[in-house]
Write an enzyme that holds these catalytic residues in place. Structure first.
Site, PDB file in Angstrom:
ATOM      1  NE  ARG A  72      -4.032  17.075  -7.264  1.00  0.00           N
ATOM      2  CZ  ARG A  72      -3.728  18.018  -6.897  1.00  0.00           C
ATOM      3  NH1 ARG A  72      -2.659  18.439  -7.560  1.00  0.00           N
ATOM      4  NH2 ARG A  72      -3.273  18.274  -5.298  1.00  0.00           N
ATOM      5  CG  LEU A  73      -0.328  11.003 -12.742  1.00  0.00           C
ATOM      6  CD1 LEU A  73      -0.247  10.404 -13.984  1.00  0.00           C
ATOM      7  CD2 LEU A  73      -1.540  10.420 -11.754  1.00  0.00           C
TER       8      LEU A  73
END
Length: 212
Positions: A190-191
């Site tokens: 989720r970066l």
């Protein structure tokens, strides 16, 4: 009924940042077209009633340029009625197969009806049975049975036998004039990377990096 273009906010001007956003979209769109995506032009269209009750559905993007993003529908359909009462919409493209973890493009803006000339030209390019279907369908209304619709299709086919099928009254294109365009580049854990282009009340575009 029609959607009055004068109700829409001031159209975005072709500034460097707006041109950059459109160029970025065009490049990603072409990338999706050449990818494993089944329908690269599929997009979710979110609308709302005059009192703010939302709804959403998937349609196909049929054209885009510096004026906005166009799809076609019956104006008396559920989304058509909502957009006449509240001419604002949000679009979402989701290309899951692209790059590291997929790409999303979010577009928000005001809505206007395309010209009759544009609508006529696009309708004439559709397959004949799709043209017939536009006449046979009372889009979004209750249908008693599939047989009833098949009968309406057959009646429309007979009515236009041996001649071109004209565009029905009330069937047209709707253009979303962007006020905000966001590019979401998926990443593991989720970066994600998110870039937002947005126009202010004075018609000036800005570009911001957003937290994922």
């Amino acid at each position: 009924m029609t959607i009055n273009p004068n109700r829409a906010a001031k159209k975005p001007t072709m500034t460097d940042l707006y041109a950059e956003a459109l160029s970025t979209f065009a490049a990603l769109y072409d990338e999706a077209k050449g990818s494993a995506e089944i329908e690269h032009n599929a997009m979710t269209v979110a609308t709302a009633t005059a009192t703010g009750v939302p709804s959403a559905r998937t349609v196909l993007l049929k054209a885009f340029d510096d004026r906005g993003f166009v799809f076609y529908t019956h104006l008396d359909s559920h989304k058509g009625r909502e957009l006449q009462a509240n001419p604002h919409a949000a679009l979402l493209f989701l290309w899951r197969s692209l790059r590291e973890a997929g790409i999303q493009v979010r577009i928000e803006g005001t809505v206007e009806q395309v010209s009759n000339e544009e609508a006529d030209a696009y309708f004439a390019s559709r397959p004949r049975l799709s043209q017939i279907g536009a006449w046979a369908s009372l889009q979004s209304r209750t249908l008693a049975s599939r047989e009833e619709f098949d009968t309406r299709v057959a009646t429309a086919e007979a009515s236009f036998a041996g001649r071109d099928v004209p565009r029905p009254d009330g069937w047209s294109g709707l253009r979303v004039v962007p006020r905000r365009i966001e590019f979401w580049y998926g990443a593991q854990f989720r970066l994600h990377e998110r870039w937002c282009y947005e126009i202010d009340a004075n018609g000036q575009w800005c570009k911001r990096l957003l937290y994922p």
